[in-house]
Design an enzyme around this catalytic site. Sequence first.
Site, PDB file in Angstrom:
ATOM      1  N   VAL A  89      36.806  45.053  29.139  1.00  0.00           N
ATOM      2  CA  VAL A  89      36.607  46.251  28.318  1.00  0.00           C
ATOM      3  C   VAL A  89      35.826  45.950  27.044  1.00  0.00           C
ATOM      4  CG1 VAL A  89      38.644  47.406  29.229  1.00  0.00           C
ATOM      5  CG2 VAL A  89      38.869  45.973  27.191  1.00  0.00           C
ATOM      6  N   ASP A  90      35.435  44.696  26.853  1.00  0.00           N
ATOM      7  CA  ASP A  90      34.627  44.341  25.689  1.00  0.00           C
ATOM      8  C   ASP A  90      33.162  44.657  25.950  1.00  0.00           C
ATOM      9  OD1 ASP A  90      33.239  41.916  26.899  1.00  0.00           O
ATOM     10  OD2 ASP A  90      35.328  41.271  27.079  1.00  0.00           O
ATOM     11  N   HIS A 105      37.274  49.202  33.974  1.00  0.00           N
ATOM     12  CA  HIS A 105      38.532  49.456  33.268  1.00  0.00           C
ATOM     13  C   HIS A 105      38.328  50.096  31.902  1.00  0.00           C
ATOM     14  CE1 HIS A 105      40.334  46.068  35.962  1.00  0.00           C
ATOM     15  NE2 HIS A 105      40.238  47.227  36.589  1.00  0.00           N
ATOM     16  N   GLY A 170      34.787  34.376  36.804  1.00  0.00           N
ATOM     17  CA  GLY A 170      35.846  34.552  35.821  1.00  0.00           C
ATOM     18  C   GLY A 170      36.928  35.535  36.199  1.00  0.00           C
ATOM     19  N   THR A 171      37.189  35.697  37.477  1.00  0.00           N
ATOM     20  CA  THR A 171      38.250  36.609  37.898  1.00  0.00           C
ATOM     21  C   THR A 171      39.062  35.989  39.019  1.00  0.00           C
ATOM     22  OG1 THR A 171      38.772  38.751  38.896  1.00  0.00           O
ATOM     23  CG2 THR A 171      36.592  37.851  39.369  1.00  0.00           C
ATOM     24  N   SER A 172      40.356  36.202  38.971  1.00  0.00           N
ATOM     25  CA  SER A 172      41.269  35.643  39.974  1.00  0.00           C
ATOM     26  C   SER A 172      41.247  36.414  41.283  1.00  0.00           C
ATOM     27  CB  SER A 172      42.695  35.645  39.425  1.00  0.00           C
ATOM     28  OG  SER A 172      43.128  36.981  39.198  1.00  0.00           O
ATOM     29  N   ASN A 197      40.037  28.110  38.620  1.00  0.00           N
ATOM     30  CA  ASN A 197      41.424  28.165  39.080  1.00  0.00           C
ATOM     31  C   ASN A 197      41.648  28.977  40.344  1.00  0.00           C
ATOM     32  OD1 ASN A 197      42.352  26.730  36.700  1.00  0.00           O
ATOM     33  ND2 ASN A 197      41.967  28.637  35.573  1.00  0.00           N
TER      34      ASN A 197
END
Length: 231
Positions: A89-90, A105, A170-172, A197
């Site tokens: 949301v930035d 979002h 950058g997202t799971s 990750n």
Amino acid sequence: MKKKLVILSGAGISAESGIKTFRDYNGLWENHRIEDVASPEGFARNPQLVLDFYNARRRQLTEVEPNTAHILLAELEAFFDVHIITQNVDDLHERGGSTKIIHLHGELTKAKSIKENSTIVDYVDDIKIGDLHPDGSQLRPHIVWFGEMVPEMDKAIEIASQADLFLVIGTSMQVYPAASVLRYIPSHCEVFVIDPNLENPNSFTRNENYFKASATEGMKKLKQILIEKYQ
């Protein structure tokens, strides 16, 4: 004609600029329960708390800058038709130079009325109780809270369905419906993943297309690969 490169970005790319995410806090978002600050019910119970929470996050945007990953994504526009679908949301993608961005979002720098389907307005100041939308109703952050519809989802699916190349960064891939965008990419589309990750990257792409790295380090490697392979 430039190949269409579609990017799905998440909190991991913003974290490198210093933006905090609730996943860092075991379900707490900067010491608040998600239900209290990111749901219609929470806003109804305590609108002041919710406004204060997002005002603080909005102010934080003035203290952070786009990082190298944001800038490298923007530089790819010289070589590809780049579209970014972000869960963030930035405004760091915009400030990094990218020009085609879908915010699934919502956006911290915008506001809307508490009435449904209200016109979205630019808003960079604090939102206070008594600040009104042009329709006369109380302003609220332009954020898609838990339990609310994701109005940009159809547009994101349309863009994804046209992709020649698709990058997850950058997202799971655990947040839905955002993660479901991958279901709509064409069969010929090549998928790349940058995330340090991710539990099961092979379910999204081949080993050679998975970069177990931070957003910045992954983009430093991937940018040149994309240019050399697809130009």
